[in-house]
Scaffold this motif. Structure first.
Motif, PDB file in Angstrom:
ATOM      1  N   UNK A  58      -5.794  26.033 -11.388  1.00  0.00           N
ATOM      2  CA  UNK A  58      -6.952  25.301 -10.873  1.00  0.00           C
ATOM      3  C   UNK A  58      -7.808  24.802 -12.033  1.00  0.00           C
ATOM      4  N   UNK A  59      -8.154  23.524 -11.986  1.00  0.00           N
ATOM      5  CA  UNK A  59      -9.060  22.981 -12.987  1.00  0.00           C
ATOM      6  C   UNK A  59     -10.491  23.239 -12.527  1.00  0.00           C
ATOM      7  N   UNK A  60     -11.145  24.216 -13.145  1.00  0.00           N
ATOM      8  CA  UNK A  60     -12.487  24.612 -12.707  1.00  0.00           C
ATOM      9  C   UNK A  60     -13.526  23.532 -12.970  1.00  0.00           C
ATOM     10  N   UNK A  61     -13.312  22.749 -14.016  1.00  0.00           N
ATOM     11  CA  UNK A  61     -14.341  21.799 -14.442  1.00  0.00           C
ATOM     12  C   UNK A  61     -14.591  20.692 -13.429  1.00  0.00           C
ATOM     13  N   UNK A  62     -13.586  20.356 -12.610  1.00  0.00           N
ATOM     14  CA  UNK A  62     -13.773  19.249 -11.680  1.00  0.00           C
ATOM     15  C   UNK A  62     -13.943  19.735 -10.245  1.00  0.00           C
ATOM     16  N   UNK A  63     -13.966  21.040 -10.060  1.00  0.00           N
ATOM     17  CA  UNK A  63     -14.029  21.597  -8.717  1.00  0.00           C
ATOM     18  C   UNK A  63     -15.397  21.332  -8.086  1.00  0.00           C
ATOM     19  N   UNK A  64     -15.405  21.000  -6.790  1.00  0.00           N
ATOM     20  CA  UNK A  64     -16.689  20.819  -6.120  1.00  0.00           C
ATOM     21  C   UNK A  64     -17.216  22.180  -5.652  1.00  0.00           C
ATOM     22  N   UNK A  65     -18.458  22.177  -5.181  1.00  0.00           N
ATOM     23  CA  UNK A  65     -19.200  23.430  -4.971  1.00  0.00           C
ATOM     24  C   UNK A  65     -18.437  24.492  -4.173  1.00  0.00           C
ATOM     25  N   UNK A  66     -17.944  24.147  -2.999  1.00  0.00           N
ATOM     26  CA  UNK A  66     -17.364  25.185  -2.143  1.00  0.00           C
ATOM     27  C   UNK A  66     -16.051  25.756  -2.690  1.00  0.00           C
ATOM     28  N   UNK A  67     -15.096  24.912  -3.136  1.00  0.00           N
ATOM     29  CA  UNK A  67     -13.893  25.508  -3.743  1.00  0.00           C
ATOM     30  C   UNK A  67     -14.216  26.335  -4.991  1.00  0.00           C
ATOM     31  N   UNK A  68     -15.202  25.903  -5.744  1.00  0.00           N
ATOM     32  CA  UNK A  68     -15.616  26.667  -6.928  1.00  0.00           C
ATOM     33  C   UNK A  68     -16.154  28.030  -6.501  1.00  0.00           C
ATOM     34  N   UNK A  69     -16.959  28.018  -5.460  1.00  0.00           N
ATOM     35  CA  UNK A  69     -17.538  29.260  -4.961  1.00  0.00           C
ATOM     36  C   UNK A  69     -16.419  30.221  -4.551  1.00  0.00           C
ATOM     37  N   UNK A  70     -15.382  29.686  -3.912  1.00  0.00           N
ATOM     38  CA  UNK A  70     -14.286  30.550  -3.478  1.00  0.00           C
ATOM     39  C   UNK A  70     -13.512  31.100  -4.659  1.00  0.00           C
ATOM     40  N   UNK A  71     -13.451  30.325  -5.760  1.00  0.00           N
ATOM     41  CA  UNK A  71     -12.776  30.827  -6.955  1.00  0.00           C
ATOM     42  C   UNK A  71     -13.489  32.038  -7.542  1.00  0.00           C
ATOM     43  N   UNK A  72     -14.784  32.150  -7.275  1.00  0.00           N
ATOM     44  CA  UNK A  72     -15.573  33.212  -7.898  1.00  0.00           C
ATOM     45  C   UNK A  72     -15.129  34.607  -7.458  1.00  0.00           C
ATOM     46  N   UNK A  73     -14.387  34.657  -6.382  1.00  0.00           N
ATOM     47  CA  UNK A  73     -13.827  35.936  -5.965  1.00  0.00           C
ATOM     48  C   UNK A  73     -12.935  36.508  -7.074  1.00  0.00           C
ATOM     49  N   UNK A  74     -12.212  35.617  -7.760  1.00  0.00           N
ATOM     50  CA  UNK A  74     -11.261  36.031  -8.787  1.00  0.00           C
ATOM     51  C   UNK A  74     -11.828  35.918 -10.189  1.00  0.00           C
ATOM     52  N   UNK A  75     -13.043  35.412 -10.294  1.00  0.00           N
ATOM     53  CA  UNK A  75     -13.583  35.053 -11.599  1.00  0.00           C
ATOM     54  C   UNK A  75     -15.005  35.581 -11.671  1.00  0.00           C
ATOM     55  N   UNK A  76     -15.178  36.711 -12.288  1.00  0.00           N
ATOM     56  CA  UNK A  76     -16.491  37.338 -12.285  1.00  0.00           C
ATOM     57  C   UNK A  76     -17.072  37.445 -13.684  1.00  0.00           C
ATOM     58  N   UNK A  77     -18.311  37.883 -13.733  1.00  0.00           N
ATOM     59  CA  UNK A  77     -18.978  37.975 -15.025  1.00  0.00           C
ATOM     60  C   UNK A  77     -19.905  39.180 -15.046  1.00  0.00           C
ATOM     61  N   UNK A  78     -19.970  39.827 -16.208  1.00  0.00           N
ATOM     62  CA  UNK A  78     -20.962  40.880 -16.426  1.00  0.00           C
ATOM     63  C   UNK A  78     -21.964  40.326 -17.422  1.00  0.00           C
ATOM     64  N   UNK A  79     -23.226  40.368 -17.053  1.00  0.00           N
ATOM     65  CA  UNK A  79     -24.248  39.746 -17.883  1.00  0.00           C
ATOM     66  C   UNK A  79     -24.750  40.694 -18.957  1.00  0.00           C
ATOM     67  N   UNK A  80     -25.437  40.071 -19.913  1.00  0.00           N
ATOM     68  CA  UNK A  80     -25.874  40.778 -21.109  1.00  0.00           C
ATOM     69  C   UNK A  80     -26.940  41.830 -20.832  1.00  0.00           C
ATOM     70  N   UNK A  81     -27.931  41.437 -20.003  1.00  0.00           N
ATOM     71  CA  UNK A  81     -29.071  42.322 -19.780  1.00  0.00           C
ATOM     72  C   UNK A  81     -28.893  43.046 -18.453  1.00  0.00           C
TER      73      UNK A  81
END
Lengths: 330, 277
Positions: free
Chosen positions: A88-111
């Motif tokens: 999946x090309x994340x850079x061109x994804x529109x809002x909803x498909x991108x949101x669904x990708x976030x299930x597999x793509x997470x982040x831990x923040x600095x603070x």
């Protein structure tokens, strides 16, 4: 495990993120007929991460590490470049498909404190990704929350607590729990241990490595703490002023750093043996402003080895198997 | 707990008590009032303070205490509905402006500026004068003049909250924009909103009273504090002091109480005090 031997899970190609400068200066530039200037936080970064691998991204504060992380997750919109996750090309994804990708793509923040909503309990915080991405019922979600909390070493009784009732170490574990709740394939760790004191840092690093191994995750581990990177990362990419200057397997990079910047960085790590005397490589001056980046090699003005050729543009090239360096002199 | 801290401060405790008394009186008016507020009794016209009529009577012999209690009902109801409408509208507009930014922000804020360009009371006066002075129009007029307060407040809070790491985390976790605003950002903007609403309640009561005082607000025979004060004002020179003193006192006390409680809440909910709580 060099990425080219396998299909990459996440690949970043030519990522650029410029933050245009606003205010009076931008107006003056426009009046003077120039394009308004911008902070070139990330200026052409490419790398790939293989499944199951941890790629360490190191560099000093302000070199663009966090902007790379934010661009991958599209928390900031990249100016140019392409981020591919699986197929999946994340850079061109529109809002909803991108949101669904976030299930597999997470982040831990600095603070760990600022990244937790002060008005949500631990249970609700960890439950939220499940609410957004799964159809689990209330009971199933609660069971899953307890399971995830246990995985990060927190008791189920903490589910009712609020962030301000937790210690710094516990807060960061809640952040880990939230990130892994949906069993993502890829997690970006943006300096996850920099806010923890040294005694907690080691345990957090061990926990992260264990989680990756048991859950089969892939990490992009961003840090300026070389000891953590050495332990956790399989491969390391070194960033300086918005570009990658060197990339190699962890063992190779720590044993044979080739780029003068990497060498300077490694020589700054204290060695816990008072009898060892090492040549400390000191770079002259300060990091140039990311608004006025010098042409040619970006380290040129500070490098003790600088030659006239360094004014020429430099690209990352393979000097040894799976060892890439951006330096004219190597 | 903020409520315990509030109780510790004697002045604000008294103010909170005053609000409570006025509210209970308004709620239980039909049962608390000793007389029918609209029942004339020519035998006791313009009677001074007495045991039978603790706050005296007016020209028609109507019991002033009963009228005052029933008037408080109108004042509180109008102020409360106006505040509720203004808060809902203002918070929605402010959240949209602050979170979306761009042209939405410009549009909303220029609208707010336009409303704010007029002095609030003059605007309320113009609206009631133009639309006719029904109770609903008084509510609408006060609500409209109060919308900018909440819009600007929530917009500012949203701008701050939007940049926090927990807002980014909320997005990363898979929240849709409206979920981020509703579940993550807005709840963190509520404390200053409560403070502002409390302070604005006092101001709203003052505005109802002022509009009614000049005859553009609540109309007789429905009693209202401002209107009662206006009626009583004529009797100051002739010596019937109770007719102006008590309604005026009711307005002052209630407005002051809301302001004091609002001020104390502001101190208590200050983010810097949050750790002390």
């Amino acid at each position: 495990m060099p990425s080219r031997w396998r299909v990459a899970l996440l690949s970043v190609e030519g990522l650029v993120k410029h933050f245009p400068l606003g205010g009076a200066r931008a107006w003056l530039d426009r009046l003077g007929g120039q394009a308004p200037r911008s902070v070139r936080a990330v200026d052409g970064v490419s790398f790939a991460v293989a499944p199951g691998e941890t790629l360490g991204l190191v560099g000093e504060s302000g070199c663009g590490k966090s902007t790379v992380a934010r661009s991958i997750l599209r928390l900031v919109e990249p100016t140019a470049g392409r981020v591919t996750f699986g197929d999946v090309n994340l850079t061109t994804l529109s809002a909803e498909p991108l949101r669904r990708q976030r299930r597999d793509l997470q982040m831990v923040f600095q603070d760990p404190t600022a990244s937790l909503n002060p008005r949500l309990s631990v249970g609700r915080t960890v439950e939220e990704p499940l609410r957004r991405h799964t159809t689990l019922g209330t009971g199933e979600r609660r069971a899953r929350v307890a399971e995830v909390l246990a995985q990060v070493g927190l008791g189920p009784e903490l589910a009712g607590r609020y962030s301000h009732e937790l210690s710094g170490g516990q807060r960061q574990r809640v952040n880990f729990a939230r990130a892994i709740a949906t069993r993502p394939r890829f997690v970006v760790l943006d300096e996850p241990t920099s806010a923890l004191d040294v005694s907690l840092r080691a345990r957090a690093i061990l926990l992260l490595d264990e989680l990756r191994a048991t859950l089969g995750m892939t990490y992009l581990f961003i840090s300026h703490d070389l000891a953590s990177v050495k332990y956790l990362a399989h491969r390391v990419a070194v960033m300086y002023l918005g570009t990658i200057v060197e990339e190699a397997s962890t063992a190779e990079l720590f044993a044979r750093p080739l780029h003068p910047y990497t060498r300077a960085l490694l020589s700054a790590v204290p060695v816990p043996d008072p009898d060892v005397r090492r040549a400390r490589i000191v770079l002259a001056g300060e990091v140039p402003s990311p608004i006025d980046i010098p042409g040619g090699c970006r380290l040129r003005g500070r490098c003790p080895l600088a030659q006239p050729v360094c004014a020429e543009p430099v690209t990352l090239r393979e000097v040894a198997p799976a060892h890439r360096v951006a330096c004219h002199l190597v | 707990m903020p409520w315990r801290r509030l109780a510790r401060n004697r002045l604000s405790f008294a103010a909170l008590g005053a609000i409570l008394v006025v509210t209970v009186a308004a709620l239980l008016a039909p049962w608390l009032a000793p007389y029918d507020p609209d029942e004339p009794d020519a035998a006791v016209a313009l009677a001074s303070v007495s045991v039978r009529h603790p706050l005296g009577t007016d020209l028609y012999g109507r019991d002033q205490l009963s009228r005052l209690i029933h008037a408080g009902r109108v004042d509180l109801l109008v102020a409360l509905s106006a505040t509720a409408i203004a808060l809902t509208l203002g918070a929605t507009l402010g959240a949209a402006a602050g979170y979306r930014g761009g042209w939405v922000d410009h549009l909303v804020m220029r609208g707010v500026d336009a409303v704010m360009a007029f002095p609030a009371f003059i605007l309320a006066l113009a609206i009631t004068a133009a639309l006719g002075n029904s109770t609903a129009n008084v509510v609408a007029a006060i609500a409209l003049t109060h919308v900018p307060i909440y819009t600007r407040l929530i917009r500012g809070e949203m701008l701050k909250a939007r940049e926090t790491e927990y807002a980014e985390a909320a997005r990363t976790v898979g929240n849709r924009p409206h979920q981020i605003v509703l579940y993550h950002l807005f709840p963190n903007c509520v404390p200053p909103l409560i403070v502002q609403a409390t302070l604005a309640m006092g101001f709203a009561i003052l505005t109802v009273a002022a509009l009614s005082f000049i005859g553009l607000g609540i109309q007789p025979p429905q009693s209202e504090w401002g209107q009662m004060t206006a009626e009583g004002a004529g009797y100051v020179v002739s010596g019937e002091w109770w007719l102006v003193l008590f309604p005026g006192f009711a307005i002052m006390l209630t407005v002051l109480a809301f302001n004091l409680v609002g001020d104390t809440l502001r101190d208590l909910l200050d983010p810097r005090m949050r750790g002390v709580r």
